[in-house]
Design an enzyme around this catalytic site. Sequence first.
Site, PDB file in Angstrom:
ATOM      1  N   GLU A   3      -4.827   7.962  -3.140  1.00  0.00           N
ATOM      2  CA  GLU A   3      -5.042   6.481  -2.602  1.00  0.00           C
ATOM      3  C   GLU A   3      -5.193   5.371  -3.598  1.00  0.00           C
ATOM      4  O   GLU A   3      -5.329   4.337  -3.461  1.00  0.00           O
ATOM      5  CB  GLU A   3      -6.406   6.847  -1.648  1.00  0.00           C
ATOM      6  CG  GLU A   3      -6.786   5.712  -1.100  1.00  0.00           C
ATOM      7  CD  GLU A   3      -5.819   5.220   0.384  1.00  0.00           C
ATOM      8  OE1 GLU A   3      -4.875   5.944   0.577  1.00  0.00           O
ATOM      9  OE2 GLU A   3      -6.132   4.163   1.112  1.00  0.00           O
ATOM     10  N   HIS A  60       2.076   4.550  -2.892  1.00  0.00           N
ATOM     11  CA  HIS A  60       1.879   5.697  -2.448  1.00  0.00           C
ATOM     12  C   HIS A  60       3.347   6.320  -2.888  1.00  0.00           C
ATOM     13  O   HIS A  60       3.216   7.331  -3.656  1.00  0.00           O
ATOM     14  CB  HIS A  60       1.714   6.147  -1.201  1.00  0.00           C
ATOM     15  CG  HIS A  60       0.307   6.109  -0.504  1.00  0.00           C
ATOM     16  ND1 HIS A  60      -0.595   6.992  -1.152  1.00  0.00           N
ATOM     17  CD2 HIS A  60      -0.493   5.429   0.561  1.00  0.00           C
ATOM     18  CE1 HIS A  60      -1.812   6.615  -0.475  1.00  0.00           C
ATOM     19  NE2 HIS A  60      -1.657   5.906   0.393  1.00  0.00           N
ATOM     20  N   HIS A  88       0.972  -1.171   0.030  1.00  0.00           N
ATOM     21  CA  HIS A  88       0.034   0.057  -0.022  1.00  0.00           C
ATOM     22  C   HIS A  88       0.835   1.181  -0.045  1.00  0.00           C
ATOM     23  O   HIS A  88       0.836   2.199  -0.715  1.00  0.00           O
ATOM     24  CB  HIS A  88      -0.990  -0.132   1.152  1.00  0.00           C
ATOM     25  CG  HIS A  88      -1.721   1.240   1.263  1.00  0.00           C
ATOM     26  ND1 HIS A  88      -3.163   0.975   1.004  1.00  0.00           N
ATOM     27  CD2 HIS A  88      -1.781   2.334   1.719  1.00  0.00           C
ATOM     28  CE1 HIS A  88      -3.754   2.440   0.976  1.00  0.00           C
ATOM     29  NE2 HIS A  88      -2.856   2.928   1.784  1.00  0.00           N
ATOM     30  N   GLU A  89       1.828   1.332   0.889  1.00  0.00           N
ATOM     31  CA  GLU A  89       2.576   2.454   1.012  1.00  0.00           C
ATOM     32  C   GLU A  89       3.346   2.744  -0.070  1.00  0.00           C
ATOM     33  O   GLU A  89       3.917   3.673  -0.696  1.00  0.00           O
ATOM     34  CB  GLU A  89       3.360   2.450   2.443  1.00  0.00           C
ATOM     35  CG  GLU A  89       2.256   2.527   3.581  1.00  0.00           C
ATOM     36  CD  GLU A  89       1.328   3.596   3.701  1.00  0.00           C
ATOM     37  OE1 GLU A  89       1.661   4.589   3.167  1.00  0.00           O
ATOM     38  OE2 GLU A  89       0.612   3.371   4.062  1.00  0.00           O
TER      39      GLU A  89
HETATM   40 ZN    ZN Z   1      -3.264   5.205   1.786  1.00  0.00          ZN
END
Ligand code: ZN
Length: 502
Positions: free
Chosen positions: A296, A270, A266-267
Amino acid sequence: MEKGPLQRLQEIAAEIADLHSAAALLAWDEQVYMPKAGAPARAQQAATLRRLAHEKLTDPQVGELLEQLAAEHRGDPATDAVAAMLRVMNRKYHQATRVPAALVAAEAKAASAAYHAWLQAREEKNFGPFREPLAEVVKIQVEKAEALGYEDARYDALLDLYEPEMRTAEVAAVFARLKDFLVPMLGRLSEVLDRVDDGILYQEFDEDRQWALTLEACRAIGFDFDRGRQDRSVHPFTTACDMDDVRITTRINRGFLGSGLFASLHEAGHGLYEQGIDPAFRRSPLGSPISLGIHESQSRLYENLVGRSRAFWQFFMPKAAAAFPARLEGVTAEDMYRAVNKVAPSLIRVEADEVTYPLHIMVRFELEQALIQGDLTVDDLPGAFDDAMEAYLGLRPANSVEGVLQDIHWSGGYFGYFPTYTLGTLMSVQIFEAARRDLPHLAADMASGRFIPLREWLREHIHRHGSRFMPQELLQRATGSRLDPQPFINYVEEKYSELYGL
Ligand code: ZN
């Protein structure tokens, strides 16, 4: 030669960017390495940097330069980078100057009081201590929305801070379609939840080996460790000091393999966005991601569309098995694909799966919008929260910690932030589908560990643009359509019908 107005404005913007980058690094350090005792000093340092950046931005000179340049630069932001830069700078200038300094100070004070009251209320499992401080925060957010201005709904003014140009009515319409699909879908799944078992993920997994595995996953998808790093923190997050200095964090849970791995994916999603911004936009208002929703969309894309795909596990299962031979002996890629996609309705938002997560967000969107519009009082909030959870998820919180006290956002005055999580999720599917149309071998590539074509596609269509386009403009250019929940609905319907044999 005397500097022209454009150069003067660019220099001011560059200094503001430097102050924000320094503040970002201090905030990163606070959550990653700073000894606890450093907190009061760090709060002062952060406040000083924030104040300096605010003063630079709200200097009347900036307003004059913007006015002067607006007359000279009437170009289309889509084709003219200067016009795009002026558009972003104008937005920031007006947001910063419309809210009176006294209100900004009151906002910070109320948020600090509410945060401590929230901690105390959680400790006591009692909404009581949070009631008054939260009412104060809501009152200030209402005043802030009035100061910022809006056309239709007061909530629009706050939503716009996180998702530029998005409107409450559009979110409400999209969420209504999503609800009509997800609530019955969850009903069907609820009958057969035990058809998927995720027991293999819940064993003892050595923390150092998990850490190494998270690094391997981030490297595989193309996160550049020469221009970024990963560390550990209680709550995973991403921050960027520059496109060449991107910090991601993760957390490792010894008893659950999914925690660290999916937080890292997830990160890193980003992080890839930040690393992919055009270096020509360095220290400029265009050099940051355009919205929380678009941000996101990138993290969800890597966490879910990549990390929770069959193709990813065909590639990654041998690596996981090599890291944990005793724990994962005989576990196939298909077993793992099923396990990481288990649906489990729960009361806790941050633990929610792909199917139920948007329902948690809808509950919060509905309630915070009603608070800001004045249709709901803080006194009635706890009961309304529990009722909404029951209506959306079929679960009723046993206490306020599982209910209305669950998230930190409201204590900090972050009204208008929650919807961006689901907007990002919806856009992640739209964007992934568009990438798949252009990359016919995407699944086969991922299954053999070739993730660079996907990263390059995202870089070309999303990342490099930074804040050049408004979010829906960017989405339209990348996918051919603005926000549309249908691709997500189709994706969930197909994926989970097959997994659960519906
Ligand atoms: Zn996030």
